[in-house]
Motif scaffolding. Sequence first.
Motif, PDB file in Angstrom:
ATOM      1  N   GLY A 142      36.580 -88.189 -92.168  1.00 40.33           N
ATOM      2  CA  GLY A 142      36.532 -86.957 -92.949  1.00 40.33           C
ATOM      3  C   GLY A 142      37.791 -86.116 -92.858  1.00 40.33           C
ATOM      4  N   PHE A 143      38.747 -86.528 -92.007  1.00 35.37           N
ATOM      5  CA  PHE A 143      40.019 -85.802 -91.881  1.00 35.37           C
ATOM      6  C   PHE A 143      41.158 -86.670 -92.404  1.00 35.37           C
ATOM      7  N   ASP A 144      42.091 -86.064 -93.119  1.00 32.85           N
ATOM      8  CA  ASP A 144      43.258 -86.782 -93.641  1.00 32.85           C
ATOM      9  C   ASP A 144      44.354 -86.783 -92.566  1.00 32.85           C
ATOM     10  N   VAL A 145      44.208 -87.713 -91.627  1.00 33.28           N
ATOM     11  CA  VAL A 145      45.173 -87.819 -90.529  1.00 33.28           C
ATOM     12  C   VAL A 145      45.516 -89.284 -90.287  1.00 33.28           C
ATOM     13  N   ILE A 146      46.672 -89.504 -89.699  1.00 34.69           N
ATOM     14  CA  ILE A 146      47.082 -90.833 -89.229  1.00 34.69           C
ATOM     15  C   ILE A 146      47.153 -90.765 -87.712  1.00 34.69           C
ATOM     16  N   LEU A 147      46.432 -91.661 -87.045  1.00 32.93           N
ATOM     17  CA  LEU A 147      46.392 -91.708 -85.580  1.00 32.93           C
ATOM     18  C   LEU A 147      47.061 -92.995 -85.114  1.00 32.93           C
ATOM     19  N   ALA A 148      47.976 -92.886 -84.154  1.00 29.22           N
ATOM     20  CA  ALA A 148      48.670 -94.066 -83.639  1.00 29.22           C
ATOM     21  C   ALA A 148      48.736 -94.007 -82.112  1.00 29.22           C
ATOM     22  N   ASN A 149      48.453 -95.141 -81.485  1.00 28.41           N
ATOM     23  CA  ASN A 149      48.581 -95.261 -80.034  1.00 28.41           C
ATOM     24  C   ASN A 149      50.002 -95.730 -79.717  1.00 28.41           C
ATOM     25  N   GLN A 150      50.799 -94.828 -79.155  1.00 26.98           N
ATOM     26  CA  GLN A 150      52.203 -95.147 -78.873  1.00 26.98           C
ATOM     27  C   GLN A 150      52.472 -95.285 -77.376  1.00 26.98           C
ATOM     28  N   SER A 151      51.412 -95.560 -76.612  1.00 22.24           N
ATOM     29  CA  SER A 151      51.536 -95.633 -75.155  1.00 22.24           C
ATOM     30  C   SER A 151      52.547 -96.684 -74.710  1.00 22.24           C
ATOM     31  N   ASP A 152      52.526 -97.857 -75.351  1.00 18.18           N
ATOM     32  CA  ASP A 152      53.427 -98.934 -74.931  1.00 18.18           C
ATOM     33  C   ASP A 152      54.867 -98.696 -75.382  1.00 18.18           C
ATOM     34  N   ALA A 153      55.061 -97.750 -76.285  1.00 21.14           N
ATOM     35  CA  ALA A 153      56.403 -97.450 -76.800  1.00 21.14           C
ATOM     36  C   ALA A 153      56.995 -96.193 -76.165  1.00 21.14           C
ATOM     37  N   THR A 154      56.332 -95.687 -75.101  1.00 22.26           N
ATOM     38  CA  THR A 154      56.759 -94.429 -74.483  1.00 22.26           C
ATOM     39  C   THR A 154      56.826 -94.576 -72.970  1.00 22.26           C
ATOM     40  N   ALA A 155      57.969 -94.202 -72.393  1.00 24.57           N
ATOM     41  CA  ALA A 155      58.108 -94.116 -70.935  1.00 24.57           C
ATOM     42  C   ALA A 155      58.174 -92.644 -70.553  1.00 24.57           C
ATOM     43  N   LEU A 156      57.811 -92.342 -69.308  1.00 23.95           N
ATOM     44  CA  LEU A 156      57.729 -90.945 -68.888  1.00 23.95           C
ATOM     45  C   LEU A 156      58.125 -90.803 -67.421  1.00 23.95           C
ATOM     46  N   LEU A 157      59.088 -89.907 -67.171  1.00 22.30           N
ATOM     47  CA  LEU A 157      59.496 -89.552 -65.808  1.00 22.30           C
ATOM     48  C   LEU A 157      59.175 -88.085 -65.571  1.00 22.30           C
ATOM     49  N   ALA A 158      58.769 -87.762 -64.349  1.00 19.12           N
ATOM     50  CA  ALA A 158      58.531 -86.368 -63.966  1.00 19.12           C
ATOM     51  C   ALA A 158      59.502 -85.992 -62.853  1.00 19.12           C
ATOM     52  N   LEU A 159      60.399 -85.055 -63.151  1.00 18.53           N
ATOM     53  CA  LEU A 159      61.350 -84.520 -62.177  1.00 18.53           C
ATOM     54  C   LEU A 159      60.819 -83.161 -61.742  1.00 18.53           C
ATOM     55  N   GLN A 160      60.371 -83.064 -60.492  1.00 23.00           N
ATOM     56  CA  GLN A 160      59.626 -81.894 -60.051  1.00 23.00           C
ATOM     57  C   GLN A 160      60.215 -81.298 -58.768  1.00 23.00           C
ATOM     58  N   GLY A 161      60.220 -79.960 -58.710  1.00 24.75           N
ATOM     59  CA  GLY A 161      60.683 -79.281 -57.508  1.00 24.75           C
ATOM     60  C   GLY A 161      61.653 -78.167 -57.837  1.00 24.75           C
ATOM     61  N   PRO A 162      61.924 -77.291 -56.858  1.00 22.90           N
ATOM     62  CA  PRO A 162      62.779 -76.130 -57.111  1.00 22.90           C
ATOM     63  C   PRO A 162      64.209 -76.472 -57.530  1.00 22.90           C
ATOM     64  N   GLU A 163      64.682 -77.679 -57.199  1.00 27.57           N
ATOM     65  CA  GLU A 163      66.047 -78.090 -57.585  1.00 27.57           C
ATOM     66  C   GLU A 163      66.076 -78.865 -58.904  1.00 27.57           C
TER      67      GLU A 163
END
Length: 375
Positions: A142-163
């Motif tokens: 009922g919604f005009d949307v396109i949904l795509a799973n891009q998990s395998d096409a995306t890498a993610l790093l988390a740089l965390q801390g006060p520095e």
Amino acid sequence: MTAQDTGDTATTTLKRTPLYEEHLASGARLVPFSGWEMPVQYSSILEEHRAVRTHAGLFDVSHMGEFKVEGPDSQAFLQHLVPNDVARLAEHQALYTQLCLPDGGTIDDLIIYRLADSHYMLVVNAGNIDKDFAWVEQQTKGFDVILANQSDATALLALQGPEAQAILQPLTDTDLASIRYYHFEPGIVDGINCFISRTGYTGEDGFELYCAPVDVVKLWRDLLAAGKERGLLPAGLGARDTLRLEAGYCLYGHELDETTNPLEAGLGWTVKLAKGDFIGHDALAKAKEEGLKRKLIGIEMVDRGVCRGGYAIYDNGQQIGALTSGAPSPTFNKNIGMGYVAVEDAVPGKPVQIDIRGKHTAAQIIALPFYKRQR
């Protein structure tokens, strides 16, 4: 926010992130986690945790899932899908929310980014990617949307801390100081196209960097080299868990699941009942009106003993709840946990006992979070 360990066995084929060989070369101890072979620690959980609190840590979180939603009805669809108010997002802003069942139970927690007009990215927990995608896809009718799973096409790093900002800034022309909390900017980092997001799961300032999997090895190596003089360490899922526990953040499969609603989990600030209808709205409105039966609380051990998820909470011989998470706190040098008790028992300072292998061990209820960084 990460996913729960799904109890993988040696016979299961585990997925690997593009940084698997880097983790091996760094001497990481790898463990099964939500269907992935992931580093739990490199040096020690204690050392990596303290590095994030005092300097910085770099996490591989490429196992997380990413879905793209676009099309004319994308905002209306997301407003229907989640309890938080997606309509308030400006371009390049993010919010934290949940996927709820009609009864208010939590399918997953996630972050939604507004990339552009009618174009959004949903970031979900690794162990829930397939479940979540099937659920979200089912709701698109009922919604005009396109949904795509891009998990395998995306890498993610988390740089965390006060520095984190000082380490990252020399690698990009993007003005990091201008990126506010829960906002992001597309930019070039170390010659690599990234989304630079001021988000994290540690209780510290920091950035999450989304990029193509082909680029993430270079980014990982160059960030570690750039941050070495500032005390940057690679950090595993062990430290990620103790950091989020100190910060009072929910972990799916522990503090949140399909039998727990966001209100019980202390996430009422993400539930916008006044925005209009959404999946779970009526059940959450009813729960709020009738008053919550149980509440998420912090636990601090008084006597010696490490509390863990699943341990029962007692008050003078009567069970009043159960722990959902627990671990030694490197920051406070105390044993801490989170769990659920009846609302009338959720009183900070209240003495309780934790059943640790049959022994009722003294503890007390503590207001969450345990740790809040000085800004």
